[in-house]
Design an enzyme around this catalytic site. Structure first.
Site, mmCIF file in Angstrom:
data_model
loop_
_atom_site.group_PDB
_atom_site.id
_atom_site.type_symbol
_atom_site.label_atom_id
_atom_site.label_comp_id
_atom_site.label_asym_id
_atom_site.label_seq_id
_atom_site.Cartn_x
_atom_site.Cartn_y
_atom_site.Cartn_z
ATOM 1 N N SER A 45 39.059 39.559 43.775
ATOM 2 C CA SER A 45 40.233 38.837 44.254
ATOM 3 C C SER A 45 39.844 37.730 45.231
ATOM 4 C CB SER A 45 41.207 39.835 44.876
ATOM 5 O OG SER A 45 42.445 39.254 45.145
ATOM 6 N N ASP A 72 41.316 35.772 41.412
ATOM 7 C CA ASP A 72 41.783 36.343 40.144
ATOM 8 C C ASP A 72 43.218 35.958 39.827
ATOM 9 O OD1 ASP A 72 42.927 37.951 42.117
ATOM 10 O OD2 ASP A 72 42.799 39.769 40.912
ATOM 11 N N ASP A 131 46.154 36.571 41.003
ATOM 12 C CA ASP A 131 47.329 37.447 41.071
ATOM 13 C C ASP A 131 48.176 37.125 42.296
ATOM 14 O OD1 ASP A 131 45.691 38.531 43.045
ATOM 15 O OD2 ASP A 131 45.919 40.606 42.376
#
Length: 455
Positions: A108, A248, A250
């Protein structure tokens, strides 16, 4: 023994405390525990489980992906590799292909040397704690018998699943973005190719920043944790909105035309009011975590919207949303979940829905962001302490109680161990920045004194 899984999967320094051997073992254990129900899943009554695998751009992602894929196939699972892809693309691909489960390799927003493993169950949902614990226990046991001959898994590349995800994103956008000039910071991560492509397909005039897909520079001075270059670019390019993703993708944070940051709480407030206006906010309720700013709670109360609070982590938000039948939830950090369209935090979807609101109202993002007024919030990360004793230290409990008494109804205190990094987070909100900062620093000093790191 320290738990392998944190609040968002497994993370560590690649090749140090997250190795190829661990990745292979985890993949094998996941097939054994999650694969059996999927052997007959799907319309074709598959003879073997099907697992979707994606990764971000980190250099270590290549060898960790190879290890995961080897563990899956050696354990009898077929593998659909979608390559470099956002985490929510893997979740979507699991659901869209009726896969047994999915694996995403990413750390992340963490720095480049780190990497991580996230597992999605059938339907694209993150695993509950008890399933993660079962995988850990299985990893600690000797390997069982492996399939041979025609029973081993097959491996194939499925880039088309990423195209289906892009189409899905565009279908969730209520209006075109033809008159918007947008700067998007992709953090050299998983959205480097996809985010500019999708925004352009939606009609926006796009300036891509940190979008070369250079994994060696992932999150380095860019993305949701480093917004300065995006803020400058938005002003320099006379853009309407800036969008930032993490490694990533998100997460999504935004910047208005004046270069001011619009955080996850503000994005949630904008989207909650938009859904409520259209009668689409289920039970007039939004789900957030304990990190959400008090100003958000005040704004929602004034709008007649109920707020449900969960622990930190978008999977806990999703669990509460599914349990209550709610459609919107998220985190101040920029994880926003539109449960009608996604099963996890989705940065690209969030960007599209936010930009769509700007387009349909004709209002600048800075004006929409006035939906809530943030209380000054100070976050101090205390490293080098024993984070396992945050909830058991009498000295710390007394200090927190005293601080809360001082702040009264005009502020709050939150201490919590990070689930993804070796530190304790001290968060204080107050009516003034000076009070919040002073209180946070005093509590951080107590944390250091009360929770010395074990020798």
């Amino acid at each position: 023994m320290t738990r392998l899984f944190g609040t968002d999967g497994v993370r560590g320094v690649a090749n140090v405390n997250l190795t190829a051997e661990q990745a292979l073992s985890l993949a094998s254990a996941a097939v054994e525990l999650l694969g059996a129900p999927g052997r007959s899943a799907g319309p074709a009554q598959r003879p073997r489980p099907l697992v979707v695998v994606g990764r971000d751009t980190r250099p270590s992602g290549e060898f960790l992906e190879a290890a995961v894929v080897a563990g899956l196939a050696a354990s009898g699972a077929d593998v659909a590799r979608i390559g470099v892809a956002p985490t929510p693309a893997v979740a979507h691909a699991v659901a869209a292909s009726d896969a047994t489960f999915g694996v995403m390799l990413s750390a992340s927003h963490n720095p480049m040397p780190d990497n991580g493993i996230k597992v999605f169950a059938a339907g694209g949902l993150k695993l509950p704690d008890e399933v993660e614990d079962a995988i850990e226990r299985r990893m600690a046991q000797p390997p069982g018998p492996r399939p041979v001959g025609a029973d081993v898994g097959r491996i194939r590349d499925e880039p088309g699943l990423l195209d289906r995800y892009a189409d899905h994103l565009l279908a969730a956008l209520p209006v075109r973005l033809d008159n918007l000039r947008v700067v998007v910071d992709c953090a050299q991560g998983a959205a480097s190719a996809l985010a500019p492509r999708v925004l352009r397909a939606a009609g926006a005039d796009v300036i891509a920043l940190h979008a070369d897909g250079d994994g060696a520079a992932i999150n380095d001075g860019s993305g949701v944790t480093h917004l300065d270059s995006l803020r400058a670019a938005v002003v320099d390019q006379a853009a309407d909105v800036g969008i930032a993703h993490d490694g990533d993708a998100d997460r999504c944070l935004a910047v208005d035309a004046a270069g001011e940051i619009v955080d996850g709480d503000q994005i949630l407030a904008i989207c909650a009011l938009a859904l409520a206006e259209r009668g689409e906010l289920a039970d007039d309720t939004v789900v957030v975590t304990v990190m959400s700013n008090l100003g958000f709670h005040h704004a929602m109360r004034e709008a007649g919207i109920t707020v449900v609070t969960t622990p930190v982590g978008d999977r806990y938000v999703v669990e509460a949303m599914r349990a209550g039948g709610y459609v919107l939830g998220g985190e101040q950090s920029g994880h926003v979940v539109f449960l009608d369209h996604a099963t996890t935090g989705d940065g690209l979807l969030t960007a599209l829905r936010l930009l769509g609101r700007v387009a349909e109202t004709g209002q600048p993002l800075g004006e929409l962001a006035k939906a809530m007024t943030r209380l000054p919030q100070v976050l101090v990360n205390v490293r080098g302490v024993d984070r396992t004793r945050v909830d058991t230290s009498p000295q710390l409990r007394a200090a927190v109680a005293a601080a809360e008494a001082e702040l009264g109804d005009g502020g709050r205190v939150l201490l919590r161990p990070s689930g993804t990094e070796p530190l304790v987070r001290v968060m204080v909100e107050a009516e003034t920045d000076a009070v919040a900062r002073d209180t946070a620093q005093r509590l951080a000093a107590v944390v250091r004194a009360a929770l010395p790191a074990p020798r």
